[in-house]
Design a protein around this motif. Structure first.
Motif, PDB file in Angstrom:
ATOM      1  N   LEU A 210       0.845  -1.190   0.000  1.00 26.73           N
ATOM      2  CA  LEU A 210       0.000   0.000   0.000  1.00 26.73           C
ATOM      3  C   LEU A 210       0.880   1.239   0.000  1.00 26.73           C
ATOM      4  CD1 LEU A 210      -2.759  -0.706   2.714  1.00 26.73           C
ATOM      5  CD2 LEU A 210      -2.818  -1.210   0.281  1.00 26.73           C
ATOM      6  N   VAL A 211       0.436   2.264  -0.714  1.00 29.84           N
ATOM      7  CA  VAL A 211       1.054   3.583  -0.610  1.00 29.84           C
ATOM      8  C   VAL A 211      -0.065   4.521  -0.192  1.00 29.84           C
ATOM      9  CG1 VAL A 211       2.078   5.477  -1.896  1.00 29.84           C
ATOM     10  CG2 VAL A 211       2.911   3.165  -2.248  1.00 29.84           C
ATOM     11  N   VAL A 212       0.038   5.030   1.032  1.00 29.79           N
ATOM     12  CA  VAL A 212      -1.026   5.886   1.566  1.00 29.79           C
ATOM     13  C   VAL A 212      -0.723   7.334   1.212  1.00 29.79           C
ATOM     14  CG1 VAL A 212      -2.294   6.575   3.629  1.00 29.79           C
ATOM     15  CG2 VAL A 212      -1.327   4.279   3.472  1.00 29.79           C
ATOM     16  N   MET A 213      -1.693   7.989   0.556  1.00 30.49           N
ATOM     17  CA  MET A 213      -1.490   9.378   0.133  1.00 30.49           C
ATOM     18  C   MET A 213      -2.531  10.283   0.760  1.00 30.49           C
ATOM     19  SD  MET A 213      -0.530   9.327  -3.876  1.00 30.49           S
ATOM     20  CE  MET A 213      -0.190  11.078  -3.820  1.00 30.49           C
ATOM     21  N   ASP A 214      -2.108  11.511   1.046  1.00 29.22           N
ATOM     22  CA  ASP A 214      -3.049  12.509   1.530  1.00 29.22           C
ATOM     23  C   ASP A 214      -2.536  13.886   1.134  1.00 29.22           C
ATOM     24  OD1 ASP A 214      -5.253  13.546   2.906  1.00 29.22           O
ATOM     25  OD2 ASP A 214      -4.005  13.937   4.665  1.00 29.22           O
ATOM     26  N   ALA A 215      -3.406  14.697   0.587  1.00 25.67           N
ATOM     27  CA  ALA A 215      -3.083  16.060   0.190  1.00 25.67           C
ATOM     28  C   ALA A 215      -1.797  16.123  -0.644  1.00 25.67           C
ATOM     29  CB  ALA A 215      -2.978  16.967   1.408  1.00 25.67           C
ATOM     30  N   GLY A 216      -1.644  15.205  -1.573  1.00 30.20           N
ATOM     31  CA  GLY A 216      -0.516  15.233  -2.483  1.00 30.20           C
ATOM     32  C   GLY A 216       0.770  14.653  -1.913  1.00 30.20           C
ATOM     33  N   GLN A 217       0.721  14.137  -0.692  1.00 26.70           N
ATOM     34  CA  GLN A 217       1.920  13.598  -0.055  1.00 26.70           C
ATOM     35  C   GLN A 217       1.809  12.087   0.095  1.00 26.70           C
ATOM     36  OE1 GLN A 217       4.588  15.218   1.300  1.00 26.70           O
ATOM     37  NE2 GLN A 217       3.928  17.361   1.166  1.00 26.70           N
ATOM     38  N   VAL A 218       2.912  11.404  -0.160  1.00 23.75           N
ATOM     39  CA  VAL A 218       2.945   9.981   0.186  1.00 23.75           C
ATOM     40  C   VAL A 218       3.285   9.897   1.663  1.00 23.75           C
ATOM     41  CG1 VAL A 218       4.185   7.820  -0.089  1.00 23.75           C
ATOM     42  CG2 VAL A 218       3.509   9.113  -2.099  1.00 23.75           C
ATOM     43  N   LEU A 219       2.385   9.361   2.468  1.00 23.73           N
ATOM     44  CA  LEU A 219       2.602   9.325   3.913  1.00 23.73           C
ATOM     45  C   LEU A 219       3.314   8.066   4.356  1.00 23.73           C
ATOM     46  CD1 LEU A 219      -0.805  10.671   5.287  1.00 23.73           C
ATOM     47  CD2 LEU A 219       1.280  11.931   4.829  1.00 23.73           C
ATOM     48  N   GLN A 220       2.958   6.940   3.741  1.00 29.19           N
ATOM     49  CA  GLN A 220       3.588   5.690   4.146  1.00 29.19           C
ATOM     50  C   GLN A 220       3.505   4.672   3.027  1.00 29.19           C
ATOM     51  OE1 GLN A 220       2.122   4.125   7.854  1.00 29.19           O
ATOM     52  NE2 GLN A 220       3.861   2.739   8.112  1.00 29.19           N
ATOM     53  N   GLU A 221       4.513   3.831   2.967  1.00 30.21           N
ATOM     54  CA  GLU A 221       4.574   2.777   1.958  1.00 30.21           C
ATOM     55  C   GLU A 221       4.900   1.490   2.691  1.00 30.21           C
ATOM     56  OE1 GLU A 221       7.809   3.448  -0.735  1.00 30.21           O
ATOM     57  OE2 GLU A 221       7.605   1.527  -1.716  1.00 30.21           O
ATOM     58  N   GLY A 222       4.158   0.436   2.410  1.00 31.30           N
ATOM     59  CA  GLY A 222       4.452  -0.824   3.082  1.00 31.30           C
ATOM     60  C   GLY A 222       3.407  -1.871   2.802  1.00 31.30           C
ATOM     61  N   THR A 223       3.593  -3.059   3.322  1.00 36.14           N
ATOM     62  CA  THR A 223       2.592  -4.105   3.145  1.00 36.14           C
ATOM     63  C   THR A 223       1.349  -3.711   3.938  1.00 36.14           C
ATOM     64  OG1 THR A 223       3.325  -5.323   5.060  1.00 36.14           O
ATOM     65  CG2 THR A 223       4.380  -5.883   2.978  1.00 36.14           C
ATOM     66  N   PRO A 224       0.169  -4.185   3.512  1.00 38.78           N
ATOM     67  CA  PRO A 224      -1.045  -3.842   4.252  1.00 38.78           C
ATOM     68  C   PRO A 224      -0.915  -4.202   5.733  1.00 38.78           C
ATOM     69  CG  PRO A 224      -1.615  -4.917   2.193  1.00 38.78           C
ATOM     70  CD  PRO A 224      -0.124  -4.974   2.312  1.00 38.78           C
ATOM     71  N   ALA A 225      -0.377  -5.396   6.003  1.00 37.98           N
ATOM     72  CA  ALA A 225      -0.251  -5.827   7.397  1.00 37.98           C
ATOM     73  C   ALA A 225       0.611  -4.861   8.195  1.00 37.98           C
ATOM     74  CB  ALA A 225       0.338  -7.231   7.451  1.00 37.98           C
ATOM     75  N   HIS A 226       1.721  -4.437   7.588  1.00 41.61           N
ATOM     76  CA  HIS A 226       2.626  -3.531   8.283  1.00 41.61           C
ATOM     77  C   HIS A 226       1.956  -2.197   8.581  1.00 41.61           C
ATOM     78  CE1 HIS A 226       6.326  -1.476   9.379  1.00 41.61           C
ATOM     79  NE2 HIS A 226       5.975  -0.509   8.538  1.00 41.61           N
ATOM     80  N   ILE A 227       1.234  -1.668   7.577  1.00 42.18           N
ATOM     81  CA  ILE A 227       0.611  -0.358   7.764  1.00 42.18           C
ATOM     82  C   ILE A 227      -0.495  -0.415   8.813  1.00 42.18           C
ATOM     83  CG2 ILE A 227      -0.837   1.380   6.614  1.00 42.18           C
ATOM     84  CD1 ILE A 227       0.994   1.163   4.231  1.00 42.18           C
ATOM     85  N   TYR A 228      -1.247  -1.514   8.823  1.00 39.98           N
ATOM     86  CA  TYR A 228      -2.310  -1.625   9.820  1.00 39.98           C
ATOM     87  C   TYR A 228      -1.750  -1.847  11.217  1.00 39.98           C
ATOM     88  CZ  TYR A 228      -6.224  -1.274   6.692  1.00 39.98           C
ATOM     89  OH  TYR A 228      -7.162  -0.781   5.826  1.00 39.98           O
ATOM     90  N   ARG A 229      -0.612  -2.543  11.274  1.00 43.58           N
ATOM     91  CA  ARG A 229      -0.022  -2.810  12.580  1.00 43.58           C
ATOM     92  C   ARG A 229       0.678  -1.578  13.116  1.00 43.58           C
ATOM     93  NH1 ARG A 229       2.518  -7.247  11.183  1.00 43.58           N
ATOM     94  NH2 ARG A 229       4.438  -6.104  10.780  1.00 43.58           N
ATOM     95  N   SER A 230       1.407  -0.902  12.233  1.00 48.25           N
ATOM     96  CA  SER A 230       2.155   0.249  12.726  1.00 48.25           C
ATOM     97  C   SER A 230       2.064   1.432  11.771  1.00 48.25           C
ATOM     98  CB  SER A 230       3.617  -0.121  12.968  1.00 48.25           C
ATOM     99  OG  SER A 230       4.092  -0.942  11.928  1.00 48.25           O
TER     100      SER A 230
END
Lengths: 385, 207
Positions: A210-230
């Protein structure tokens, strides 16, 4: 030079005008990356830049060592030169051509009879029968149209496959069929796949990354499990919809008593400006330095368990507590139930619990329960970052 | 003749107007429509002033190329081209505007160059609009009167159009010929407008 990954996609984009867009990410062959975030986060713009339909102010995009765009070198490959497949949200099929001709449009370099033959093969693979292959887009269902669009994108033998909200215009039934189709295709396709979606369940189900984006910024990149965990920060937790998110104060080692290394005190606050709360023992990853600093923390559902009994609040072991609570909400969502629990010690701090199987039959509205909270599943984030 | 000259340029102008957006666009669109609202005699008068034998441009043309526009077939064609711009450009522009922009993008992603996109995607989709524009323009040329009389006069076999012939016949009390020619023009116009409406309806249904 040995090439480990034939079609590795590497993206670095940074621009402030006409809209801010910043972010770096990579996606390897056969991997599916989902760009997620609210509308207006810049997901589609990012995708259009990868396709060459938009020219970024400052960027470097390469696919398998081939530079598609490098503003510092003045390279910007036109869309037609990039071997890219793009699936649009509204299919974007040519209304005056039938399904076969639509797919053949992506193979104009081949003689007519060969490209029609190959086009039929592709449509066959997408699960469209002979009669459907001869129909105009208006005579096909949404799901079938998207299959044609996918066939057209793949017929170009792309080095990169892009999909912009490909399922959002498709009804639920066909959507499931398409998920299955894509899962099957992915085993054979050796290219990076970038999917734009605002549907997090879809992203979690389909994507490796997953690459989480908000307001034109990439906030976090990682596996879904990783992003949900941390999740990296509170905004990411918000965007990916982690339900149990609470206020707290980081106390470090200086809590009720001194802890062994690797552990730290977290004070669970019912509100952001509360003066005191419940002390918990959590893992110390060394990311937070200042004792007394305000934090946000989340706990994964794996760390929560509710049982229909009541006892005094107490520590079960150093890192798990048993807490008294009352069931204040119970909502059935098909095979699972969503329960809201109100802790007696902390007001107002509702816990969200997903129940499935036999477990969901045990709880009733208004009932007193004991919640076991395993602090090993807690992830602490700074409030601002 | 008018159609042949006007079609490629008009198509280009229409497509350009349909796909680009800029501040002065309304001014250009207004200029395109101008011949529609202006009395034909006014247009003819200005043409006469600007390209007539006495004007600098007219003199330059006759000196350099030996071309004389006023009261000549070529002048008639020029007047007709200008007078027909709105009839051709407007329907074509609407037709191009009706094509969703993502279709062009989808074609580009499929590897089609600009020329291929035009021939294989845009033109087939805009075709009913183009057809209706062509028909309208064609009949309209037959019926021209004011502007033609101003720049072309009424020279038999050279600058006399159907509409002017009818006028001449009525003036000469030859009502039988006037009748016949009027009926011909009426039928042609009716068929043309019907064809144009049919094509527009087809375009509307497809979207």
């Amino acid at each position: 030079m040995t090439q480990v990954d034939g079609n590795l996609l590497q993206v670095q984009i940074s621009q402030t005008w006409p809209m801010p867009l910043h972010g770096n990410f990579t996606c390897s062959s056969g991997q599916m990356l989902a760009l997620v975030g609210p509308s207006g986060a810049g997901k589609t713009s990012m995708l259009r830049m990868l396709a060459g339909l938009l020219q970024p102010a400052q960027a470097r995009v390469s696919v398998g060592g081939e530079i598609w765009c490098d503003t510092s070198l003045g390279i910007h490959m036109r869309t037609q030169q990039r071997q890219v497949g793009l699936v649009f949200q509204n299919y974007a099929l040519m209304p005056h051509m039938n399904a076969t001709e639509n797919v053949a449009l992506a193979m104009l370099h081949l003689p007519r009879n060969i490209r029609l033959k190959q086009s039929q093969d592709w449509l066959e693979r997408m699960g469209l029968n002979k009669a459907q292959q001869q129909r105009k887009p208006a005579q096909l269902s949404g799901g079938q149209q998207q299959r044609v669009a996918l066939a057209r994108a793949l017929a170009r033998e792309p080095k990169l496959l892009l999909m912009d909200e490909p399922f959002s215009a498709v009804d639920q039934m066909s959507r499931r069929g398409l998920y299955g189709l894509i899962a099957d295709l992915r085993r054979d396709l050796q290219m990076p796949i970038v999917l734009v979606t605002h549907d997090l369940n879809e992203a979690r189900q389909l994507a490796d990354k997953l690459v989480v984006m908000d307001a034109g910024q990439v906030l976090q990149e990682g596996t879904p499990a990783h992003i949900y965990r941390s999740p990296r920060n509170a905004r990411v937790a918000d965007l990916v919809g982690i339900p149990n998110r609470f206020h707290g104060r980081w106390l470090g080692a200086g809590g009720p008593y001194v802890l062994p290394p690797g552990l730290a005190w977290l004070e669970w606050l019912p509100t952001a400006d509360a003066s005191s709360g419940l002390p918990l023992v959590v893992s110390d990853k060394g990311r937070l330095k200042t004792a007394g600093q305000a934090v946000t923390w989340v706990i994964q559902s794996d760390g929560l368990e509710a049982n229909p009994s009541s006892a005094q609040d107490h520590l079960a072991d150093m890192q798990s507590v048993l807490l008294n609570a009352q069931v204040t909400g119970l909502r059935s969502l098909g095979e699972i139930s969503l329960a809201t629990l109100q802790l007696q010690a902390l007001h107002p701090c509702p816990l969200q619990l997903t129940l499935s199987g036999a477990h969901r039959q045990q709880l009733q509205l208004g009932q007193s329960v004991t919640v076991r909270l395993d602090c090993r599943w807690i992830h602490v984030m700074p409030v601002r970052s | 003749m008018t159609l042949l000259l006007l079609l490629p340029a008009g198509m280009w102008l229409a497509r350009w107007l349909a796909y680009t957006h800029f501040k002065g666009k309304y001014l250009i669109e207004a200029l395109v429509v101008l011949p529609l609202v202006l009395p034909p005699t006014v247009l003819g008068y200005y043409l006469l002033v600007f390209v007539g034998g006495a004007s600098p441009l007219g003199q330059w043309l006759s000196q350099q190329f030996g071309v004389q526009l006023a009261f000549h077939f070529s002048g008639l064609v020029l007047a007709s081209v200008i007078f027909n711009i709105p009839f051709l450009v407007q329907p074509i522009q609407r037709a191009f505007e009706a094509i969703p922009s993502h279709l062009g993008e989808a074609a580009a992603v499929s590897g089609l160059n600009a020329w291929q996109i035009f021939w294989r995607v845009e033109l087939p989709l805009a075709w009913p609009g183009v057809l209706s524009a062509m028909v309208l323009t064609f009949v309209h040329t037959l019926g021209e009167f004011g502007v033609v009389l101003m720049i072309g006069g009424s020279i038999p076999g050279e600058t006399r159009t159907l509409a002017i012939s009818i006028y001449d016949r009525v003036q000469a009390f030859d009502l039988v010929s006037a009748d016949r020619m009027s009926l011909l023009l009426l039928m042609l116009s009716l068929v043309a407008v019907a064809v144009s409406f049919f094509a527009t309806a087809r375009l509307g249904r497809r979207q």
